[in-house]
Write a protein that holds these residues in place. Sequence first.
Motif, mmCIF file in Angstrom:
data_model
loop_
_atom_site.group_PDB
_atom_site.id
_atom_site.type_symbol
_atom_site.label_atom_id
_atom_site.label_comp_id
_atom_site.label_asym_id
_atom_site.label_seq_id
_atom_site.Cartn_x
_atom_site.Cartn_y
_atom_site.Cartn_z
ATOM 1 N N MET A 80 -46.894 5.819 29.629
ATOM 2 C CA MET A 80 -45.794 5.512 28.726
ATOM 3 C C MET A 80 -46.225 4.539 27.631
ATOM 4 S SD MET A 80 -42.224 3.504 29.377
ATOM 5 C CE MET A 80 -43.116 1.955 29.215
ATOM 6 N N LEU A 81 -46.969 3.504 28.016
ATOM 7 C CA LEU A 81 -47.376 2.485 27.055
ATOM 8 C C LEU A 81 -48.341 3.031 26.010
ATOM 9 C CD1 LEU A 81 -47.910 -0.573 29.456
ATOM 10 C CD2 LEU A 81 -45.967 -0.139 27.940
ATOM 11 N N ARG A 82 -49.124 4.040 26.384
ATOM 12 C CA ARG A 82 -50.152 4.556 25.476
ATOM 13 C C ARG A 82 -49.707 5.776 24.687
ATOM 14 N NH1 ARG A 82 -54.925 4.092 30.092
ATOM 15 N NH2 ARG A 82 -55.193 1.811 29.955
ATOM 16 N N LYS A 351 -54.360 -5.683 51.180
ATOM 17 C CA LYS A 351 -55.146 -6.844 51.592
ATOM 18 C C LYS A 351 -56.535 -6.864 50.955
ATOM 19 C CE LYS A 351 -52.823 -7.321 56.087
ATOM 20 N NZ LYS A 351 -53.003 -7.376 57.562
ATOM 21 N N ALA A 352 -56.915 -5.762 50.353
ATOM 22 C CA ALA A 352 -58.239 -5.702 49.729
ATOM 23 C C ALA A 352 -58.295 -6.632 48.523
ATOM 24 C CB ALA A 352 -58.545 -4.267 49.301
ATOM 25 N N SER A 353 -59.414 -7.305 48.347
ATOM 26 C CA SER A 353 -59.568 -8.242 47.240
ATOM 27 C C SER A 353 -59.600 -7.500 45.912
ATOM 28 C CB SER A 353 -60.864 -9.044 47.410
ATOM 29 O OG SER A 353 -61.101 -9.855 46.269
ATOM 30 N N MET A 354 -58.847 -8.042 44.941
ATOM 31 C CA MET A 354 -58.831 -7.492 43.590
ATOM 32 C C MET A 354 -59.419 -8.489 42.595
ATOM 33 S SD MET A 354 -57.481 -4.546 44.174
ATOM 34 C CE MET A 354 -56.945 -3.861 42.607
ATOM 35 N N ALA A 355 -60.082 -9.530 43.113
ATOM 36 C CA ALA A 355 -60.652 -10.565 42.258
ATOM 37 C C ALA A 355 -61.633 -9.948 41.268
ATOM 38 C CB ALA A 355 -61.351 -11.627 43.099
ATOM 39 N N GLY A 356 -61.460 -10.280 39.989
ATOM 40 C CA GLY A 356 -62.347 -9.760 38.956
ATOM 41 C C GLY A 356 -61.916 -8.422 38.388
ATOM 42 N N ASN A 357 -60.921 -7.766 39.009
ATOM 43 C CA ASN A 357 -60.439 -6.475 38.534
ATOM 44 C C ASN A 357 -59.285 -6.706 37.559
ATOM 45 O OD1 ASN A 357 -59.177 -3.960 38.207
ATOM 46 N ND2 ASN A 357 -59.708 -3.292 40.263
ATOM 47 N N ARG A 358 -59.451 -6.305 36.313
ATOM 48 C CA ARG A 358 -58.438 -6.557 35.285
ATOM 49 C C ARG A 358 -57.604 -5.321 34.945
ATOM 50 N NH1 ARG A 358 -60.550 -10.846 30.708
ATOM 51 N NH2 ARG A 358 -61.050 -12.554 32.145
ATOM 52 N N ALA A 359 -57.516 -4.380 35.870
ATOM 53 C CA ALA A 359 -56.749 -3.159 35.615
ATOM 54 C C ALA A 359 -55.268 -3.339 35.923
ATOM 55 C CB ALA A 359 -57.321 -2.006 36.443
ATOM 56 N N HIS A 360 -54.821 -4.556 36.197
ATOM 57 C CA HIS A 360 -53.406 -4.796 36.489
ATOM 58 C C HIS A 360 -52.562 -4.641 35.234
ATOM 59 C CE1 HIS A 360 -54.103 -8.642 34.542
ATOM 60 N NE2 HIS A 360 -55.104 -8.861 35.373
ATOM 61 N N LEU A 361 -51.251 -4.706 35.419
ATOM 62 C CA LEU A 361 -50.302 -4.511 34.321
ATOM 63 C C LEU A 361 -49.720 -5.821 33.804
ATOM 64 C CD1 LEU A 361 -48.330 -1.514 35.902
ATOM 65 C CD2 LEU A 361 -50.197 -1.381 34.236
ATOM 66 N N ALA A 362 -50.268 -6.943 34.251
ATOM 67 C CA ALA A 362 -49.669 -8.238 33.932
ATOM 68 C C ALA A 362 -49.553 -8.488 32.434
ATOM 69 C CB ALA A 362 -50.475 -9.357 34.593
ATOM 70 N N PHE A 363 -50.472 -7.952 31.643
ATOM 71 C CA PHE A 363 -50.438 -8.169 30.194
ATOM 72 C C PHE A 363 -50.089 -6.891 29.435
ATOM 73 C CE2 PHE A 363 -53.429 -11.507 31.686
ATOM 74 C CZ PHE A 363 -52.652 -12.602 31.348
ATOM 75 N N GLY A 364 -49.496 -5.931 30.141
ATOM 76 C CA GLY A 364 -49.088 -4.695 29.491
ATOM 77 C C GLY A 364 -50.263 -3.776 29.238
ATOM 78 N N GLY A 365 -50.147 -2.958 28.197
ATOM 79 C CA GLY A 365 -51.195 -2.010 27.847
ATOM 80 C C GLY A 365 -50.848 -1.297 26.563
ATOM 81 N N GLY A 366 -51.777 -0.491 26.063
ATOM 82 C CA GLY A 366 -51.543 0.243 24.837
ATOM 83 C C GLY A 366 -51.474 -0.659 23.622
#
Length: 506
Positions: A80-82, A351-366
């Motif tokens: 949707m964002l893109r 429970k898996a670590s996501m440290a260093g992974n920036r694929a989250h939606l916290a800052f939106g996209g597109g």
Amino acid sequence: MTTPSHSHRGADEPISPPPGCPAHGLGPGGLRRLYGSEAESDLAGIYEKLRAEHGSVAPVLVHDDVPMWAVIGHTETLHMLRTRSHFTRDSRRMRVVQDGTFAPDNPLAPMVTWAPLISFAEGAEHQRVRGAINDALSTIDDRGLRRFIHRSSQRLVNEFCEKGTADLVSQFAEHLPMAVMCEVLGMPDEYNERLVQAGRDMTKGTATAVESNEYVMSVLYRHTARRRAQPEEDFTSRLIAHPAQLTDDEVAQNLRVVLIAAYEGTANLMANVLRMVLTDPRFRAQLNGGQMTVPEAIEQSLWDEPPMNAQVGYVATEDAELGGQRIKAGDGIMYVIAAGNLDPVIRPDLKASMAGNRAHLAFGGGPHECPGQDIARSIADVGVDALLMRLPDAELAVDEKELRWRQTLIARHLVDLPVMFTPRPPQDVKLRPTMGRVPSPRKEWEVSSPPPRPQATSPAAAVPAQASAAERSDQPLVATPPPSPTGEGERPKGALQRLLRWWRGY
């Protein structure tokens, strides 16, 4: 709003639950409300119910029973964002806005009502405003900014370090981002408790949100007029002087976006990271043991507890299909960051670590991805690191179960975070750096041990001592040559120590 074709509600089933029914979170059409008592107590639970009932896109009701689609799937959100040909941020095209269903006094009005700012612009207009903001942001001296964040952190810690107790939300996490953003915008004198509280109130969806928005805008309009008449070396002046030729209204409105987005999100992010450090023994052991850096911890928090719950105000420009649902032109859409980050399709093991992974939606996209996310990361990184260095023995002063949260559609706030620690004397942080010009790029970035120090043959050949703090206070934060060899009796710092000091900016 169209009802999904696969709805299981029968023809004889009541449209709304009878009084006293446990399904009190349902509204007209049997749609789930994302506001009210149930949402305030367990909004995450409502999203999981929606996922089970409708999949990755679900029909919902926001404040005043305004119908919208909630996108709770990670992949669907990014699509949707893109896909700007089908979805837009121009809220004037939203059907509920055009027919008056979404009233001007709706608590979500500051987030939905169209204004001449980057959040609602599209196409060439968006490129014009976004280009001006990006160019103004690019002139900020990152190292100078990090120095200011560090000293502001120390100043805040000085206010409670001698007491041995503090509330890290109201006394630290809520104040540091606002102080930093006021400095970046060139309005440090406007930083006060009222601006802090107005900034927090705007995203709570309360009856006073509109009034708080008006106060913030009055501050920004005055500041814009001052900088138009007397420009200085700050973000606002650069925005005004940009070739895009933004009007005063455009400047003030976009300053609100930069100020509030950076402030609210960063305040919540800092509170969440500090809570994790204080309540999760494994996390704190990792951090102190060097297995997880503060930036990595921040990214993990952005996945698990995003500082903003959702973004509202998107519109379908034409009939489209999204997540198996038929969306009609003019339908209002929101995307749920918290639910998208927990999408089992991309995170089967939470429970898996996501440290260093920036694929989250916290800052939106597109095209509308947050342009100031690096500033938010710097504030959280330097601020949390500085506080942990000053108060390494800080412990939660209450049982973790006693911590309180304030849940809204837009954000989830940690109300307070009481801690206790060994009382310590304040540190000298009276030096106030300025936002200097961007330093020239360094030609060599190799980190190596310093060369051997030549033996002084006479007192005149001895290396002079470093300048005093007072002598350095008026110097601009620009690139400087490498420091002279260390003085007598001082042990040279190792490569790792010098690299860390450079990274932290002090």
